[in-house]
Write a protein that holds these residues in place. Structure first.
Motif, PDB file in Angstrom:
ATOM      1  N   LEU A  93      17.607  35.169   3.909  1.00 49.79           N
ATOM      2  CA  LEU A  93      16.601  35.595   4.883  1.00 49.79           C
ATOM      3  C   LEU A  93      16.326  35.428   6.016  1.00 49.79           C
ATOM      4  N   ARG A  94      16.170  36.768   6.678  1.00 50.42           N
ATOM      5  CA  ARG A  94      15.828  36.419   7.918  1.00 50.42           C
ATOM      6  C   ARG A  94      14.302  36.374   8.447  1.00 50.42           C
ATOM      7  N   PHE A  95      13.537  35.574   9.474  1.00 46.09           N
ATOM      8  CA  PHE A  95      12.670  35.676  10.038  1.00 46.09           C
ATOM      9  C   PHE A  95      13.103  35.460  11.305  1.00 46.09           C
ATOM     10  N   HIS A  96      12.660  36.378  12.098  1.00 40.84           N
ATOM     11  CA  HIS A  96      13.050  36.962  13.561  1.00 40.84           C
ATOM     12  C   HIS A  96      12.609  38.268  14.141  1.00 40.84           C
ATOM     13  N   PRO A  97      11.527  37.820  15.093  1.00 46.78           N
ATOM     14  CA  PRO A  97      10.800  39.068  15.555  1.00 46.78           C
ATOM     15  C   PRO A  97      12.157  40.376  15.783  1.00 46.78           C
ATOM     16  N   PHE A 131       8.712  38.241  11.461  1.00 42.29           N
ATOM     17  CA  PHE A 131       7.581  36.997  11.717  1.00 42.29           C
ATOM     18  C   PHE A 131       8.360  36.220  12.586  1.00 42.29           C
ATOM     19  N   ASP A 132       7.537  35.690  13.427  1.00 36.87           N
ATOM     20  CA  ASP A 132       8.766  34.493  14.172  1.00 36.87           C
ATOM     21  C   ASP A 132       7.949  33.068  14.372  1.00 36.87           C
ATOM     22  N   MET A 139       1.621  24.475   8.931  1.00 30.99           N
ATOM     23  CA  MET A 139       0.457  25.510   7.777  1.00 30.99           C
ATOM     24  C   MET A 139       0.531  27.019   8.161  1.00 30.99           C
ATOM     25  N   GLU A 140       1.084  27.659   9.688  1.00 32.60           N
ATOM     26  CA  GLU A 140       1.165  29.148   9.538  1.00 32.60           C
ATOM     27  C   GLU A 140       2.176  29.385   9.063  1.00 32.60           C
ATOM     28  N   VAL A 141       3.238  28.703   8.782  1.00 33.50           N
ATOM     29  CA  VAL A 141       4.880  28.812   8.444  1.00 33.50           C
ATOM     30  C   VAL A 141       4.658  29.116   6.663  1.00 33.50           C
ATOM     31  N   MET A 142       3.538  27.465   6.225  1.00 30.42           N
ATOM     32  CA  MET A 142       3.317  27.716   4.268  1.00 30.42           C
ATOM     33  C   MET A 142       2.768  29.273   4.303  1.00 30.42           C
ATOM     34  N   ARG A 143       1.738  29.587   5.043  1.00 30.11           N
ATOM     35  CA  ARG A 143       0.901  30.762   4.677  1.00 30.11           C
ATOM     36  C   ARG A 143       1.802  31.836   4.295  1.00 30.11           C
ATOM     37  N   PHE A 144       2.507  31.584   5.647  1.00 29.92           N
ATOM     38  CA  PHE A 144       3.047  32.875   5.871  1.00 29.92           C
ATOM     39  C   PHE A 144       3.883  33.362   4.365  1.00 29.92           C
ATOM     40  N   CYS A 145       4.614  31.640   4.597  1.00 30.90           N
ATOM     41  CA  CYS A 145       6.178  32.024   3.340  1.00 30.90           C
ATOM     42  C   CYS A 145       4.951  32.337   1.901  1.00 30.90           C
ATOM     43  N   GLN A 146       4.548  31.773   1.308  1.00 29.67           N
ATOM     44  CA  GLN A 146       3.360  31.849   0.411  1.00 29.67           C
ATOM     45  C   GLN A 146       2.848  33.997   0.116  1.00 29.67           C
ATOM     46  N   SER A 147       2.654  34.011   1.011  1.00 25.24           N
ATOM     47  CA  SER A 147       2.436  35.259   0.915  1.00 25.24           C
ATOM     48  C   SER A 147       3.221  36.412   0.833  1.00 25.24           C
ATOM     49  N   PHE A 148       4.676  36.048   1.770  1.00 25.10           N
ATOM     50  CA  PHE A 148       5.792  37.046   1.487  1.00 25.10           C
ATOM     51  C   PHE A 148       6.325  36.484   0.335  1.00 25.10           C
ATOM     52  N   MET A 149       6.070  35.372  -0.304  1.00 29.31           N
ATOM     53  CA  MET A 149       6.466  35.783  -1.813  1.00 29.31           C
ATOM     54  C   MET A 149       6.146  36.365  -2.916  1.00 29.31           C
ATOM     55  N   THR A 150       4.775  36.298  -2.455  1.00 27.63           N
ATOM     56  CA  THR A 150       3.719  36.642  -3.449  1.00 27.63           C
ATOM     57  C   THR A 150       4.143  38.072  -3.995  1.00 27.63           C
ATOM     58  N   GLU A 151       4.660  38.631  -2.676  1.00 23.12           N
ATOM     59  CA  GLU A 151       5.344  40.023  -3.080  1.00 23.12           C
ATOM     60  C   GLU A 151       6.634  39.978  -4.324  1.00 23.12           C
ATOM     61  N   LEU A 152       7.407  39.493  -3.149  1.00 17.23           N
ATOM     62  CA  LEU A 152       9.235  39.599  -3.366  1.00 17.23           C
ATOM     63  C   LEU A 152       9.756  38.806  -4.336  1.00 17.23           C
ATOM     64  N   ILE A 167      18.727  33.253   9.617  1.00 19.02           N
ATOM     65  CA  ILE A 167      18.179  32.425  10.773  1.00 19.02           C
ATOM     66  C   ILE A 167      16.779  32.605  11.114  1.00 19.02           C
ATOM     67  N   GLY A 168      16.059  31.388  11.440  1.00 15.95           N
ATOM     68  CA  GLY A 168      14.639  31.673  11.418  1.00 15.95           C
ATOM     69  C   GLY A 168      13.974  31.108   9.906  1.00 15.95           C
ATOM     70  N   VAL A 169      14.712  30.448   8.468  1.00 22.31           N
ATOM     71  CA  VAL A 169      14.970  29.982   7.651  1.00 22.31           C
ATOM     72  C   VAL A 169      15.707  28.488   6.714  1.00 22.31           C
ATOM     73  N   GLY A 170      14.974  28.257   7.346  1.00 19.48           N
ATOM     74  CA  GLY A 170      15.635  26.969   6.714  1.00 19.48           C
ATOM     75  C   GLY A 170      15.206  25.728   6.205  1.00 19.48           C
ATOM     76  N   GLY A 171      15.291  24.994   5.613  1.00 25.02           N
ATOM     77  CA  GLY A 171      14.872  24.374   4.417  1.00 25.02           C
ATOM     78  C   GLY A 171      13.404  23.870   4.185  1.00 25.02           C
ATOM     79  N   ARG A 172      12.651  24.226   5.332  1.00 23.03           N
ATOM     80  CA  ARG A 172      11.008  23.938   5.117  1.00 23.03           C
ATOM     81  C   ARG A 172      10.654  25.588   4.609  1.00 23.03           C
ATOM     82  N   GLU A 173      11.288  26.075   4.898  1.00 22.79           N
ATOM     83  CA  GLU A 173      10.212  27.879   4.703  1.00 22.79           C
ATOM     84  C   GLU A 173      11.492  27.703   3.535  1.00 22.79           C
ATOM     85  N   ILE A 174      12.441  27.566   2.920  1.00 29.09           N
ATOM     86  CA  ILE A 174      12.501  27.495   1.334  1.00 29.09           C
ATOM     87  C   ILE A 174      11.985  26.611   0.313  1.00 29.09           C
ATOM     88  N   GLY A 175      11.754  25.485   1.021  1.00 28.08           N
ATOM     89  CA  GLY A 175      10.695  25.020   0.065  1.00 28.08           C
ATOM     90  C   GLY A 175       9.374  25.563   0.184  1.00 28.08           C
TER      91      GLY A 175
END
Ligand code: NDP
Length: 453
Positions: A93-97, A131-132, A139-152, A167-175
């Motif tokens: 998964l790539r998070f980049h503008p 998403f950048d 907390m913003e990254v977490m809320r974004f990831c949660q919304s993204f996964m709610t559909e995925l 790119i833009g998706v490392g250990g924090r985002e995977i968590g």
């Protein structure tokens, strides 16, 4: 046969207009396949290439989230399920503008061949969002990831589609993504790779792409009886792939003199040693700072800000033996390729996906340098993701040494497959043709066996 390549390109451009990166990736592969398709008319009859350039499924969705100021933000999410002939869809998964459909289709298409080369049973996919994460709070990254996964979450699963980082998706985002999947699906399963070590991750996964790229490069050097001892290397990027490429190059006795981010690059003539690399890892992975700070900490290093008005990237204009583009697509253009060759570089190993433009690729191939395309050279990341899936299925963890040995063996095998396919199809030493042909044959044969699906 030239007309068949034209036919495919006409089809792809007509069906997927405005997606230049996807067209570029397809063109490179179909040009490599000319002789294969001439020798095997059955693939043409079964419309294997026509089917491969059409994703099995594309999911596009809205990702609304709330920022720290209480404002509603809306991003776009994607998952491209490209090809499942040899296993569940697999890819990052790539998070980049800059993310849009065309970038992810190019990456998903490349992934199909790359995963095939790893020898592991994985199909190809890719996903992400515009998403950048830069400058966002945790907390913003977490809320974004949660919304993204709610559909995925309804489209993926350990036997269906297994995303990872990019790119833009490392250990924090995977968590954060894993946490939300687990909550929604009510099961603890290996649905993502690149997980934390304490909750299903594999040792060596963070290192895998960079280490694998250097293992592949070392195999190429060995064909000329050489090693990395004393070699000077240019590395671009300063993220996951660049960091572990640098680490492995240091272990093998090479000297790395450059690193970059999207704001600029540093040149350290004395070489980036272990202590300096630790500084970069802390800067990038913990403090999430800019590479400019390297030159503030080590004033003998020169920082050059990125200049979008230039027609080349000055990072590639330094004397060296080898180059490891490890940032992003099309970061080496024709002019950069000429600079590299003029400065003595005779090995280019792509940690990033498609970092060289077609003009640059042609120059490297014409000059007969050791040139490894990303789909072979950076396959170590997805290979260890495959090993993470295997460990999750067994509910068992291999040691660091065991995973590293398997990674090393896989990279040697990919190298041998590329060399063998390139020679069998009349272009010895051409790793681009080798990787495309070897990757294609396994997937094409599986598609032939499985009928028109
Ligand atoms: P990271 O997000 O960890 O790092 C990316 C690095 O590249 C950063 O230094 C970033 O700078 C720089 N970069 C990104 N986009 C641009 C741009 N448009 N222009 C200039 N610099 C840029 O990503 P990874 O290290 O994981 O990925 C790097 C490359 O490797 C990508 O092409 C990816 O597809 C490929 N790859 C990654 C794998 C993996 O396992 N992670 C596996 C196989 C391939 P900044 O921080 O300023 O954006």
């Amino acid at each position: 046969m030239g007309s068949y390549v034209d036919e495919i390109m006409e089809l792809v451009q007509r069906r997927s207009p405005g997606e230049p990166e996807f067209h570029q990736a397809v063109q490179e592969v179909v040009e490599s396949l000319e002789l294969v398709l001439e020798r095997h008319p059955e693939y043409r009859k079964a419309k294997i290439v026509e089917r491969m350039v059409e994703p099995e499924r594309v999911v596009m969705f809205r990702v609304p989230w709330i920022d720290d100021q209480g404002e509603i933000q809306v991003n776009r999410g994607f998952r491209i399920e490209m090809n499942s002939a040899i296993g569940p869809y697999k890819g990052g998964l790539r998070f980049h503008p800059s993310v849009y459909l065309g970038i992810l289709k190019f990456l998903a298409f490349e992934q199909v061949f790359k995963n095939s080369l790893t020898t592991l049973p994985m199909g190809g996919g890719k996903g992400g969002s515009d998403f950048d994460p830069k400058g966002k709070s945790d907390m913003e990254v977490m809320r974004f990831c949660q919304s993204f996964m709610t559909e995925l979450f309804r489209h993926i699963g350990p036997n269906t589609d297994v995303p990872a980082g990019d790119i833009g998706v490392g250990g924090r985002e995977i968590g954060y993504l894993f946490g939300q999947y687990k909550r929604l699906a009510n099961e603890f399963t290996g649905v993502l790779t690149g997980k934390g070590l304490g909750w299903g991750g594999s040792l060596i996964r963070p290192e895998a792409t960079g280490y694998g790229s250097v293992y592949f490069a070392a195999e190429m050097l060995a064909t000329r009886g050489e090693t990395f001892e004393g070699k000077t290397c240019l590395v671009s990027g300063s993220g996951n792939v660049a960091q572990y490429t640098t680490e492995k190059l240091l272990q093998l006795g090479a000297k790395v003199v450059t690193l970059s981010d999207s704001s600029g690059y540093i040149y350290d003539e004395e070489g980036i040693d272990r202590e300096k690399l630790d500084f970069v890892m802390e800067l990038k992975n913990v403090r999430r700072g800019r590479i400019r700070e390297y030159a503030e900490k080590y004033p003998h290093a020169i920082y050059t800000p990125a200049d979008p008005t230039l027609d080349h990237n000055p990072l590639w204009n330094h004397t060296a033996d080898a180059a490891f583009p490890s940032a992003t697509q099309n970061e080496i253009n024709g002019k950069d390729a000429r600079h590299l060759l003029d400065n003595g570089v005779y090995l280019v190993c792509e940690g990033a996906n498609m970092p060289t433009t077609p003009e640059g690729v042609e120059l490297f191939i014409d000059k007969g340098i050791l040139y490894a395309p990303g789909k072979a050279a950076n396959a170590g990341g997805v290979a260890v993701s495959g090993l993470e899936m295997a460990q999750n299925s067994m509910r068992f963890n291999w040691t660091r040494d065991e995973v590293d040995k398997r990674l090393h063996t896989i990279m040697k095998t990919i190298h041998a497959e590329c060399v063998d396919a390139a020679s069998r199809y009349g272009t010895p030493g051409n790793y681009v043709n080798g990787a495309n042909i070897a990757g294609f044959l396994k997937v094409a044969n599986a598609m032939m066996d499985q009928g028109v699906v």
